[in-house]
Design a protein around this motif. Structure first.
Motif, PDB file in Angstrom:
ATOM      1  N   GLY A  31       0.797  -1.221   0.000  1.00 49.54           N
ATOM      2  CA  GLY A  31       0.000   0.000   0.000  1.00 49.54           C
ATOM      3  C   GLY A  31       0.832   1.274   0.000  1.00 49.54           C
ATOM      4  N   GLU A  32       2.144   1.157   0.136  1.00 46.32           N
ATOM      5  CA  GLU A  32       3.001   2.339   0.168  1.00 46.32           C
ATOM      6  C   GLU A  32       4.028   2.318  -0.960  1.00 46.32           C
ATOM      7  OE1 GLU A  32       4.660   3.188   3.993  1.00 46.32           O
ATOM      8  OE2 GLU A  32       2.863   2.516   5.013  1.00 46.32           O
ATOM      9  N   THR A  33       3.768   1.546  -2.003  1.00 46.28           N
ATOM     10  CA  THR A  33       4.768   1.358  -3.054  1.00 46.28           C
ATOM     11  C   THR A  33       4.604   2.283  -4.251  1.00 46.28           C
ATOM     12  OG1 THR A  33       3.441  -0.368  -4.070  1.00 46.28           O
ATOM     13  CG2 THR A  33       5.141  -1.070  -2.498  1.00 46.28           C
ATOM     14  N   GLY A  34       3.591   3.111  -4.289  1.00 48.40           N
ATOM     15  CA  GLY A  34       3.315   3.840  -5.517  1.00 48.40           C
ATOM     16  C   GLY A  34       4.006   5.159  -5.722  1.00 48.40           C
ATOM     17  N   SER A  35       4.245   5.931  -4.667  1.00 48.19           N
ATOM     18  CA  SER A  35       4.718   7.304  -4.805  1.00 48.19           C
ATOM     19  C   SER A  35       6.110   7.490  -4.224  1.00 48.19           C
ATOM     20  CB  SER A  35       3.769   8.226  -4.052  1.00 48.19           C
ATOM     21  OG  SER A  35       3.211   9.168  -4.882  1.00 48.19           O
ATOM     22  N   PHE A  36       6.953   8.217  -4.977  1.00 45.96           N
ATOM     23  CA  PHE A  36       8.324   8.482  -4.558  1.00 45.96           C
ATOM     24  C   PHE A  36       8.698   9.923  -4.870  1.00 45.96           C
ATOM     25  CE2 PHE A  36       7.994   4.025  -5.556  1.00 45.96           C
ATOM     26  CZ  PHE A  36       8.674   3.398  -4.527  1.00 45.96           C
ATOM     27  N   PHE A  37       9.707  10.412  -4.177  1.00 47.73           N
ATOM     28  CA  PHE A  37      10.294  11.710  -4.499  1.00 47.73           C
ATOM     29  C   PHE A  37      11.741  11.456  -4.900  1.00 47.73           C
ATOM     30  CE2 PHE A  37      12.464  15.711  -3.685  1.00 47.73           C
ATOM     31  CZ  PHE A  37      11.609  16.608  -4.304  1.00 47.73           C
ATOM     32  N   ILE A  38      12.146  11.999  -6.047  1.00 44.77           N
ATOM     33  CA  ILE A  38      13.516  11.852  -6.538  1.00 44.77           C
ATOM     34  C   ILE A  38      14.168  13.229  -6.571  1.00 44.77           C
ATOM     35  CG2 ILE A  38      14.986  11.217  -8.495  1.00 44.77           C
ATOM     36  CD1 ILE A  38      12.841   9.267  -9.379  1.00 44.77           C
ATOM     37  N   ASN A  39      15.379  13.316  -6.016  1.00 40.96           N
ATOM     38  CA  ASN A  39      16.134  14.564  -6.116  1.00 40.96           C
ATOM     39  C   ASN A  39      17.610  14.267  -6.307  1.00 40.96           C
ATOM     40  OD1 ASN A  39      16.889  13.850  -3.510  1.00 40.96           O
ATOM     41  ND2 ASN A  39      16.400  15.805  -2.593  1.00 40.96           N
ATOM     42  N   ARG A  40      18.381  15.341  -6.397  1.00 43.84           N
ATOM     43  CA  ARG A  40      19.824  15.211  -6.591  1.00 43.84           C
ATOM     44  C   ARG A  40      20.476  14.743  -5.297  1.00 43.84           C
ATOM     45  NH1 ARG A  40      17.830  19.297  -9.479  1.00 43.84           N
ATOM     46  NH2 ARG A  40      18.627  19.647 -11.589  1.00 43.84           N
ATOM     47  N   GLY A  41      21.368  13.767  -5.420  1.00 39.64           N
ATOM     48  CA  GLY A  41      22.114  13.294  -4.268  1.00 39.64           C
ATOM     49  C   GLY A  41      23.370  14.115  -4.071  1.00 39.64           C
ATOM     50  N   LYS A  96      14.779  13.911 -17.490  1.00 38.64           N
ATOM     51  CA  LYS A  96      16.038  14.081 -18.231  1.00 38.64           C
ATOM     52  C   LYS A  96      17.039  14.942 -17.469  1.00 38.64           C
ATOM     53  CE  LYS A  96      14.961  11.763 -21.951  1.00 38.64           C
ATOM     54  NZ  LYS A  96      15.480  10.435 -22.107  1.00 38.64           N
ATOM     55  N   ASN A  97      16.573  16.036 -16.833  1.00 42.05           N
ATOM     56  CA  ASN A  97      17.521  16.912 -16.131  1.00 42.05           C
ATOM     57  C   ASN A  97      18.196  16.199 -14.964  1.00 42.05           C
ATOM     58  OD1 ASN A  97      15.026  16.985 -14.666  1.00 42.05           O
ATOM     59  ND2 ASN A  97      15.654  18.899 -13.688  1.00 42.05           N
ATOM     60  N   LEU A  98      17.487  15.327 -14.278  1.00 38.22           N
ATOM     61  CA  LEU A  98      18.096  14.578 -13.182  1.00 38.22           C
ATOM     62  C   LEU A  98      19.016  13.480 -13.722  1.00 38.22           C
ATOM     63  CD1 LEU A  98      15.176  14.315 -10.589  1.00 38.22           C
ATOM     64  CD2 LEU A  98      17.050  15.963 -10.682  1.00 38.22           C
ATOM     65  N   MET A  99      18.639  12.876 -14.835  1.00 35.79           N
ATOM     66  CA  MET A  99      19.511  11.876 -15.444  1.00 35.79           C
ATOM     67  C   MET A  99      20.843  12.515 -15.861  1.00 35.79           C
ATOM     68  SD  MET A  99      16.877   9.626 -17.798  1.00 35.79           S
ATOM     69  CE  MET A  99      18.213   8.960 -18.753  1.00 35.79           C
ATOM     70  N   GLU A 100      20.769  13.715 -16.425  1.00 36.78           N
ATOM     71  CA  GLU A 100      21.988  14.419 -16.832  1.00 36.78           C
ATOM     72  C   GLU A 100      22.856  14.756 -15.630  1.00 36.78           C
ATOM     73  OE1 GLU A 100      20.654  17.754 -19.145  1.00 36.78           O
ATOM     74  OE2 GLU A 100      19.920  16.463 -20.762  1.00 36.78           O
ATOM     75  N   TYR A 101      22.246  15.212 -14.538  1.00 35.00           N
ATOM     76  CA  TYR A 101      22.995  15.545 -13.329  1.00 35.00           C
ATOM     77  C   TYR A 101      23.819  14.346 -12.844  1.00 35.00           C
ATOM     78  CZ  TYR A 101      23.905  16.116  -8.360  1.00 35.00           C
ATOM     79  OH  TYR A 101      24.522  16.150  -7.126  1.00 35.00           O
ATOM     80  N   ALA A 102      23.206  13.164 -12.826  1.00 34.75           N
ATOM     81  CA  ALA A 102      23.866  11.963 -12.308  1.00 34.75           C
ATOM     82  C   ALA A 102      24.643  11.203 -13.384  1.00 34.75           C
ATOM     83  CB  ALA A 102      22.830  11.042 -11.660  1.00 34.75           C
ATOM     84  N   GLY A 103      24.588  11.661 -14.634  1.00 39.57           N
ATOM     85  CA  GLY A 103      25.299  10.984 -15.712  1.00 39.57           C
ATOM     86  C   GLY A 103      24.736   9.609 -16.022  1.00 39.57           C
ATOM     87  N   LEU A 104      23.420   9.455 -15.886  1.00 42.17           N
ATOM     88  CA  LEU A 104      22.784   8.158 -16.126  1.00 42.17           C
ATOM     89  C   LEU A 104      22.467   7.992 -17.602  1.00 42.17           C
ATOM     90  CD1 LEU A 104      20.238   8.135 -13.155  1.00 42.17           C
ATOM     91  CD2 LEU A 104      22.597   7.306 -13.183  1.00 42.17           C
ATOM     92  N   GLU A 105      22.874   6.857 -18.160  1.00 43.14           N
ATOM     93  CA  GLU A 105      22.605   6.599 -19.570  1.00 43.14           C
ATOM     94  C   GLU A 105      21.822   5.304 -19.760  1.00 43.14           C
ATOM     95  OE1 GLU A 105      26.101   6.993 -21.969  1.00 43.14           O
ATOM     96  OE2 GLU A 105      26.619   8.900 -21.028  1.00 43.14           O
ATOM     97  N   LYS A 106      22.376   4.178 -19.319  1.00 48.25           N
ATOM     98  CA  LYS A 106      21.669   2.909 -19.508  1.00 48.25           C
ATOM     99  C   LYS A 106      21.752   2.011 -18.281  1.00 48.25           C
ATOM    100  CE  LYS A 106      21.001  -0.979 -22.505  1.00 48.25           C
ATOM    101  NZ  LYS A 106      21.259  -1.683 -23.706  1.00 48.25           N
ATOM    102  N   ASP A 107      22.969   1.617 -17.916  1.00 48.14           N
ATOM    103  CA  ASP A 107      23.141   0.696 -16.793  1.00 48.14           C
ATOM    104  C   ASP A 107      23.263   1.484 -15.495  1.00 48.14           C
ATOM    105  OD1 ASP A 107      23.129  -1.586 -18.430  1.00 48.14           O
ATOM    106  OD2 ASP A 107      25.244  -1.268 -18.936  1.00 48.14           O
TER     107      ASP A 107
END
Length: 152
Positions: A31-41, A96-107
Motif C-alpha cells: 500500500g506504500e509502493t506507488g509514490s516516490f520523491f527523486i532529487n539530486r544526491g 532528463k535533467n536529473l539523469m543528466e545531473y547523475a550521468g545516467l545513460e543505460k546501466d
C-alpha cells in the motif's frame, strides 16, 4: 519509516524508465509502493525517497527560517526534484535533467542508503569503490561508528 538493505542493478530504457527491483519492492510495506520523491544526491547520484520517508524531511525543511540565506540556498537545491509514481508495469520514469545531473545513460545501480535509495551510473559507482581501499574504509568506520570515548 521504511528502511532499505541491498544493492541491485537495473537498466534504463530509451525513455529513462527502469523497473524498481523486486528486492526493494519487498521492503516497502504493501500500500506504500506507488509514490516516490527523486532529487539530486550529494555525490552525483540521485536519491529516491518513498513518500512516507520524504514527508518528514519536507516538513522539517519547511520549519526553517526564510530569513537565513543558507536555508534559502539549501531549499533551492534540495527541493528541486520531482514526485514520481510507479506505472502499471512497475517502472519509474527519471526526468532528463536529473539523469543528466547523475550521468545516467543505460546501466544503473540502486543502492540502499538507510531510509532512501541512491541511483548511480553503474560505471561511476564501480569507480567510487575502485578508489576506496579497505584501509580507508576501516578508518572511516572507526571515525563514524565510535564516539569520543572510543566506544561503539
Amino acid at each position: 519509516m521504511i528502511r532499505f538493505l541491498g544493492e541491485y542493478e537495473a537498466t534504463l530504457d530509451a525513455k529513462g524508465r527502469f523497473l524498481l527491483p523486486t528486492g526493494f519492492k519487498r521492503q516497502i510495506p504493501e500500500g506504500e509502493t506507488g509514490s516516490f520523491f527523486i532529487n539530486r544526491g550529494f555525490e552525483r547520484c540521485l536519491t529516491l525517497y518513498p513518500m512516507k520517508n520524504w514527508e518528514p524531511i519536507f516538513e522539517d525543511i519547511g520549519r526553517k527560517s526564510d530569513f537565513d540565506p543558507k536555508v534559502r540556498e539549501f531549499r533551492r537545491y534540495f527541493l528541486n526534484g520531482i514526485t514520481v509514481e510507479l506505472d502499471g508495469a512497475g517502472r519509474l520514469l527519471l526526468p532528463k535533467n536529473l539523469m543528466e545531473y547523475a550521468g545516467l545513460e543505460k546501466d544503473i545501480v540502486l543502492v540502499s542508503a538507510f531510509d532512501k535509495i541512491e541511483i548511480w551510473d553503474k560505471n561511476k559507482y564501480q569507480q567510487f569503490f575502485d578508489t576506496f581501499s579497505p584501509e580507508a574504509f576501516s578508518r572511516l568506520a572507526q571515525d563514524v561508528m565510535t564516539d569520543k570515548s572510543g566506544q561503539v
